[in-house]
Write a protein that holds these residues in place. Structure first.
Motif, PDB file in Angstrom:
ATOM      1  N   ARG A  89       0.835  -1.220   0.000  1.00  0.00           N
ATOM      2  CA  ARG A  89       0.000   0.000   0.000  1.00  0.00           C
ATOM      3  C   ARG A  89       0.858   1.254   0.000  1.00  0.00           C
ATOM      4  O   ARG A  89       0.588   2.202  -0.763  1.00  0.00           O
ATOM      5  N   HIS A  90       1.888   1.265   0.837  1.00  0.00           N
ATOM      6  CA  HIS A  90       2.761   2.436   0.920  1.00  0.00           C
ATOM      7  C   HIS A  90       3.433   2.712  -0.428  1.00  0.00           C
ATOM      8  O   HIS A  90       3.464   3.868  -0.890  1.00  0.00           O
ATOM      9  N   GLU A  91       3.939   1.682  -1.056  1.00  0.00           N
ATOM     10  CA  GLU A  91       4.638   1.867  -2.327  1.00  0.00           C
ATOM     11  C   GLU A  91       3.687   2.316  -3.433  1.00  0.00           C
ATOM     12  O   GLU A  91       4.062   3.157  -4.265  1.00  0.00           O
ATOM     13  N   LYS A  92       2.487   1.779  -3.457  1.00  0.00           N
ATOM     14  CA  LYS A  92       1.512   2.189  -4.479  1.00  0.00           C
ATOM     15  C   LYS A  92       1.166   3.672  -4.326  1.00  0.00           C
ATOM     16  O   LYS A  92       1.081   4.414  -5.310  1.00  0.00           O
ATOM     17  N   GLN A  93       0.947   4.101  -3.086  1.00  0.00           N
ATOM     18  CA  GLN A  93       0.632   5.514  -2.836  1.00  0.00           C
ATOM     19  C   GLN A  93       1.798   6.405  -3.220  1.00  0.00           C
ATOM     20  O   GLN A  93       1.621   7.452  -3.864  1.00  0.00           O
ATOM     21  N   LEU A  94       3.007   5.974  -2.864  1.00  0.00           N
ATOM     22  CA  LEU A  94       4.185   6.785  -3.146  1.00  0.00           C
ATOM     23  C   LEU A  94       4.465   6.840  -4.647  1.00  0.00           C
ATOM     24  O   LEU A  94       4.816   7.903  -5.191  1.00  0.00           O
ATOM     25  N   THR A  95       4.275   5.721  -5.327  1.00  0.00           N
ATOM     26  CA  THR A  95       4.498   5.692  -6.773  1.00  0.00           C
ATOM     27  C   THR A  95       3.478   6.558  -7.506  1.00  0.00           C
ATOM     28  O   THR A  95       3.828   7.271  -8.457  1.00  0.00           O
ATOM     29  N   ALA A  96       2.222   6.519  -7.064  1.00  0.00           N
ATOM     30  CA  ALA A  96       1.193   7.368  -7.675  1.00  0.00           C
ATOM     31  C   ALA A  96       1.553   8.843  -7.475  1.00  0.00           C
ATOM     32  O   ALA A  96       1.395   9.658  -8.400  1.00  0.00           O
ATOM     33  N   TYR A  97       2.024   9.177  -6.291  1.00  0.00           N
ATOM     34  CA  TYR A  97       2.437  10.562  -6.020  1.00  0.00           C
ATOM     35  C   TYR A  97       3.609  10.952  -6.914  1.00  0.00           C
ATOM     36  O   TYR A  97       3.630  12.051  -7.502  1.00  0.00           O
ATOM     37  N   ALA A  98       4.592  10.056  -7.045  1.00  0.00           N
ATOM     38  CA  ALA A  98       5.752  10.347  -7.879  1.00  0.00           C
ATOM     39  C   ALA A  98       5.367  10.478  -9.349  1.00  0.00           C
ATOM     40  O   ALA A  98       5.870  11.367 -10.055  1.00  0.00           O
ATOM     41  N   MET A  99       4.466   9.610  -9.814  1.00  0.00           N
ATOM     42  CA  MET A  99       4.009   9.711 -11.203  1.00  0.00           C
ATOM     43  C   MET A  99       3.347  11.059 -11.457  1.00  0.00           C
ATOM     44  O   MET A  99       3.590  11.702 -12.492  1.00  0.00           O
ATOM     45  N   GLU A 100       2.536  11.498 -10.510  1.00  0.00           N
ATOM     46  CA  GLU A 100       1.857  12.782 -10.653  1.00  0.00           C
ATOM     47  C   GLU A 100       2.856  13.929 -10.680  1.00  0.00           C
ATOM     48  O   GLU A 100       2.769  14.822 -11.533  1.00  0.00           O
ATOM     49  N   ARG A 101       3.809  13.916  -9.759  1.00  0.00           N
ATOM     50  CA  ARG A 101       4.778  15.012  -9.682  1.00  0.00           C
ATOM     51  C   ARG A 101       5.713  15.018 -10.890  1.00  0.00           C
ATOM     52  O   ARG A 101       5.988  16.077 -11.467  1.00  0.00           O
ATOM     53  N   MET A 102       6.217  13.847 -11.258  1.00  0.00           N
ATOM     54  CA  MET A 102       7.179  13.783 -12.351  1.00  0.00           C
ATOM     55  C   MET A 102       6.532  14.071 -13.700  1.00  0.00           C
ATOM     56  O   MET A 102       7.197  14.559 -14.622  1.00  0.00           O
ATOM     57  N   SER A 103       5.244  13.789 -13.831  1.00  0.00           N
ATOM     58  CA  SER A 103       4.541  14.052 -15.096  1.00  0.00           C
ATOM     59  C   SER A 103       4.403  15.532 -15.389  1.00  0.00           C
ATOM     60  O   SER A 103       4.076  15.916 -16.520  1.00  0.00           O
ATOM     61  N   THR A 104       4.643  16.374 -14.405  1.00  0.00           N
ATOM     62  CA  THR A 104       4.560  17.819 -14.613  1.00  0.00           C
ATOM     63  C   THR A 104       5.835  18.391 -15.223  1.00  0.00           C
ATOM     64  O   THR A 104       5.863  19.561 -15.618  1.00  0.00           O
TER      65      THR A 104
END
Length: 408
Positions: A301-316
């Motif tokens: 769960r922690h990794e999925k949340q963190l990866t989703a956050y990273a995908m959102e930030r890096m996509s900018t």
């Protein structure tokens, strides 16, 4: 236990690199080790150091108990039926080579098929190349979809009645793809093939149940799951391991030795010639204790949340290309920043105290499929935070500005 508390258990994270607090984003290459693992190895060498299965003295008995106790922990961790199905190896590479050499070369004949994918790590590709060359078998590849995933329709079409072995990574170390290995195993078995799973990137992050997956072999590495380097394991169904001959010969794996003939010990010891990685096994057992104290579901769960956050930030970030599926992926992001060489990206990030991986990630055929000579990769684990991601994004923006002439 929250992430801040978990981080306190990893001594290496509490340092500065190049004048900045360390942000370690290379756990897909090797994870860091908690105090409990370090102390378990230290305790073994300080108090129990002796060879196993041989001496009747107290230290030998304690060392044997610790070594075999670690085997029991591995069996329980991946839900093997018994400890007889757990072979200690140097890691995933050695485990896969054991199957490719000890099993594949005995069952494959000219015209038979070995099926893998283009996303495989070299350790799950080269052994099968060599097995195919040695036996006359044909090496076949399941094609990749546009996002790097595979479809079960293509699996059905690629695996035939001539297929003897299917070997696939559970989680891609480049694309973050989580492959449907249970469904692939069912297709393989229906067509008479055996299923091999490269579990190097899945075992540290997902709850693994080899009986539920119904795979025939499963390989893992300790150093990617908070354990020491130089230790791993091969799971194999008992009936298959009993059929296999050892590929290393010498002390410890024998039963009776004559001048011209020898016989082997029973499972699992017939595959563990010589003095084994005793301290490594002790450390791996301690790593399993640690991961289970946190909970694999909580880690996932922690990794999925963190990866989703990273995908959102890096996509900018303009001109940043992310490889692999956008959703339902493992905790790593592989990318390129315009035309800036990944080694240059990693060098600038390192100057900011951020450790990532750059290169072909032991996946050269996949790099060619991606039309990239190399890529950069940030990989996350249970000790990473959103602040780590923020530091990564800020440093990537800085890198983009520094190499502005090479972007766009």
């Amino acid at each position: 236990m929250n992430t801040k508390e978990i981080r306190q258990l990893f001594p290496i994270l509490h340092q500065e690199v190049n004048g900045h607090p360390l942000v370690y984003l290379d756990s897909a290459a090797t994870s860091q080790k908690p105090v409990s693992v370090i102390e378990a190895i230290k305790h073994y060498y300080e108090w129990d150091n002796a060879n196993v299965h041989r001496g009747v003295h107290t230290l030998g008995s304690r060392a044997t108990d610790a070594y075999e106790g670690a085997r029991e922990k591995v069996a329980k961790f991946i839900n093997a039926k018994s400890t007889e199905e757990i072979i200690f190896t140097r890691g995933t590479t050695t485990a896969l080579n054991l199957v490719a050499t000890g099993y594949a070369r005995s069952v494959c004949r000219e015209g038979d098929e070995i099926v893998i994918t283009p996303m495989e790590h070299h350790s799950n590709l080269i052994p099968w190349q060599q097995a195919a060359k040695a036996t006359g078998a044909i090496l076949k590849y399941i094609p990749l979809q546009e996002d790097g995933s595979i479809s079960l329709e293509d699996v059905e079409q690629t695996i035939t009645e001539r297929t003897k072995i299917v070997s696939i990574t559970y989680v891609s170390n480049v694309l973050g793809v989580i492959n449907p290995v249970k469904e692939i195993a069912a297709i393989a078995h229906r067509k008479g093939a055996k299923m091999v799973v490269d579990g190097a990137q899945s075992t540290p992050h997902l709850k693994v149940d080899v009986q539920n997956l119904d795979c025939d072999f499963y390989a893992l590495s300790g150093h990617k799951m908070c354990g020491p380097t130089g230790i791993g394991a091969l799971y194999g169904k008992k009936a298959l391991l009993q059929e296999m001959d050892p590929i290393e010969f010498g002390g410890e794996m024998i039963d009776h030795v004559d001048l011209y003939e020898s016989t082997w010990k029973e499972l699992p010891w017939k595959f563990e010639g010589g003095t084994p990685m005793i301290a490594g096994a002790v450390g791996l057992g301690a790593a399993i204790d640690f991961l289970e104290s946190i909970g694999l579901d909580a880690i996932d769960r922690h990794e999925k949340q963190l990866t989703a956050y990273a995908m959102e930030r890096m996509s900018t970030i303009d001109d940043l290309t992310i490889y692999g599926p956008r959703n339902d992926r493992a905790g790593l992001i592989t990318f390129n920043l315009g035309e800036v060489h990944p080694h240059d990206v990693a060098t600038v990030l390192d100057a900011d105290g951020i450790a990532i991986r750059a290169g072909h990630h032991c996946c050269q055929p996949l790099m060619r499929w991606l039309k990239a000579s190399s890529t950069a990769r940030a990989s996350f684990y249970l000790y990473n935070t959103e602040e780590d991601v923020d530091r990564l994004v800020a440093s990537l923006i800085k890198t983009k500005e520094y190499f502005g002439h090479a972007i766009g």
